[in-house]
Design an enzyme around this catalytic site. Structure first.
Site, PDB file in Angstrom:
ATOM      1  N   LYS A   1      41.307  38.239  37.814  1.00 42.99           N
ATOM      2  CA  LYS A   1      42.411  38.379  36.918  1.00 42.99           C
ATOM      3  C   LYS A   1      41.815  39.020  35.587  1.00 42.99           C
ATOM      4  O   LYS A   1      42.584  39.596  34.905  1.00 42.99           O
ATOM      5  CB  LYS A   1      43.009  36.929  36.856  1.00 42.99           C
TER       6      LYS A   1
ATOM      7  N   TYR B   1      38.135  34.863  41.800  1.00 39.83           N
ATOM      8  CA  TYR B   1      39.735  34.684  41.340  1.00 39.83           C
ATOM      9  C   TYR B   1      39.832  35.102  39.771  1.00 39.83           C
ATOM     10  O   TYR B   1      40.429  35.944  39.332  1.00 39.83           O
ATOM     11  CB  TYR B   1      40.025  33.595  41.700  1.00 39.83           C
TER      12      TYR B   1
ATOM     13  N   SER C   1      45.757  34.532  34.506  1.00 39.10           N
ATOM     14  CA  SER C   1      45.637  33.174  34.807  1.00 39.10           C
ATOM     15  C   SER C   1      44.812  32.345  33.857  1.00 39.10           C
ATOM     16  O   SER C   1      44.039  33.032  32.875  1.00 39.10           O
ATOM     17  CB  SER C   1      44.860  32.912  36.160  1.00 39.10           C
TER      18      SER C   1
END
Ligand code: UDP
Length: 320
Positions: A145, A141, A117
């Site tokens: 990743k 998050y 991402s």
């Protein structure tokens, strides 16, 4: 050559399985349906319901379908919510990836394409992000990743795993009317939901340091993105070496105001968005160049912004 697509019944995964089939590869789906939709998996594609956290199930799936490679799309993808639920995010995205890699190692599956991402960059210090831009994730998050990318790298060193990570920017649009983005947090689905409910869509802040004051992002079409996954899989099958990571960005940014204009044109609904307060944690601008992916993964923009809006709107309406 069977390729396991974790998260294959989600919005992005379901486009990936179609792209794989288009490249002559056989997809198999593993999805726990926490956010995926089973009907997104077409007839003829094997569907296994379960979680990547279940190593025995992953190993059985590899055996049952003769899996030789994995496209790992499954994950918890909401940066904002991850701040409130860091442990959940880490379990799904970090532990889940580690368990998947353990199952692959146990079964001798030696190639993987990973959904990473733009969130690994946090608030980038440059106008246009390249793969070498410093990684500085600002949410659990984004951290999860980046750790996922490191896990692939480390398994590569330890076991010879062949891998690449594709860093997504803002994925929108629809490849066919039956596939839509059901996210409750992103711009496109939120605007569509407002329009369907007869409410006015909101712009989260118009006092950013951008030309029109609204946030600038790099919007890419999900079918273009899915195709590059299939090209990566095909190249790994052919024994070609890929870069550890590619940005799937267009090199071009659109502001939220520009998206709202495209929304009005693409939906045929004349509306004036409401200016709301900023959403916490939104950077002014994130735009990436996709030059590296262009040379290695047949990555290019095959769709205009208006096509992205029109296809996404057609799919969202069909879901009503
Ligand atoms: N946004 C907005 N109104 C909405 C939803 C999102 O103005 O109803 C803005 C958000 O602040 C961001 C951009 O749209 O600047 C894209 O948001 P999204 O959540 O789709 O993706 P992000 O870039 O945050 O991953």
């Amino acid at each position: 050559m069977a390729w396991l697509v974790t998260g294959g019944s989600g919005y992005i995964g379901s486009h990936v399985i179609r792209a794989l089939a288009g490249e002559g590869l056989d997809p198999v789906v593993l999805d726990d349906l926490s956010s995926g939709i089973e009907s997104f998996v077409p007839d003829g594609v094997p569907f296994v319901r379960g979680t990547i956290l279940d190593q025995a199930l992953v190993e059985k799936t590899i055996d049952d379908y003769g899996v030789t490679g994995v496209i790992h799309v499954a994950g918890y993808k909401y940066a904002g919510v991850s701040v409130q639920r860091p442990l959940h995010t880490y379990e799904q995205n970090v532990t889940g990836t580690a368990v998947l890699l353990a199952a692959m190692a146990a079964k001798g599956v030696d190639r993987i394409v990973f959904s990473s991402s733009a969130a690994v960059y946090g608030v980038p210090p440059t106008d246009v992000v390249t793969e070498d831009t410093p990684k500085s994730p600002e949410s659990p998050y984004g951290e999860s990743k980046l750790i996922g990318e490191w896990l692939l790298r480390d398994q590569g060193v330890a076991t010879g795993l062949r891998h690449t990570s594709l860093r997504y920017f803002n994925v929108v649009g629809s490849g066919e009317p039956s596939l839509y983005d059901a996210s409750p947090h992103n711009l496109f689905p939120l605007v569509f939901q407002a329009l369907l409910d007869g409410r006015v869509p909101k712009i989260f802040g118009d006092d950013y340091a951008t030309p029109d004051g609204t946030c600038v992002r790099d919007y890419v079409h999900v079918s273009d993105l899915a195709l590059s996954h299939a090209v990566a899989a095909r190249k790994l099958d052919a024994g070609e070496t890929l870069e550890p990571a590619y940005n799937l960005g267009s090199g071009d940014g659109s502001s939220v105001k520009q998206i709202m204009d495209a929304m009005a044109e693409g939906t045929g609904i004349d509306f004036e968005p409401e200016i709301a307060t900023r959403r916490a944690g939104d950077p002014d601008r994130i735009v990436a160049e996709g030059v590296l992916a262009g040379s290695d993964l047949d990555w290019k923009m095959r769709h205009t912004l208006l096509e992205m809006v029109e296809s996404a709107w057609a799919a969202r309406q069909a879901a009503e």
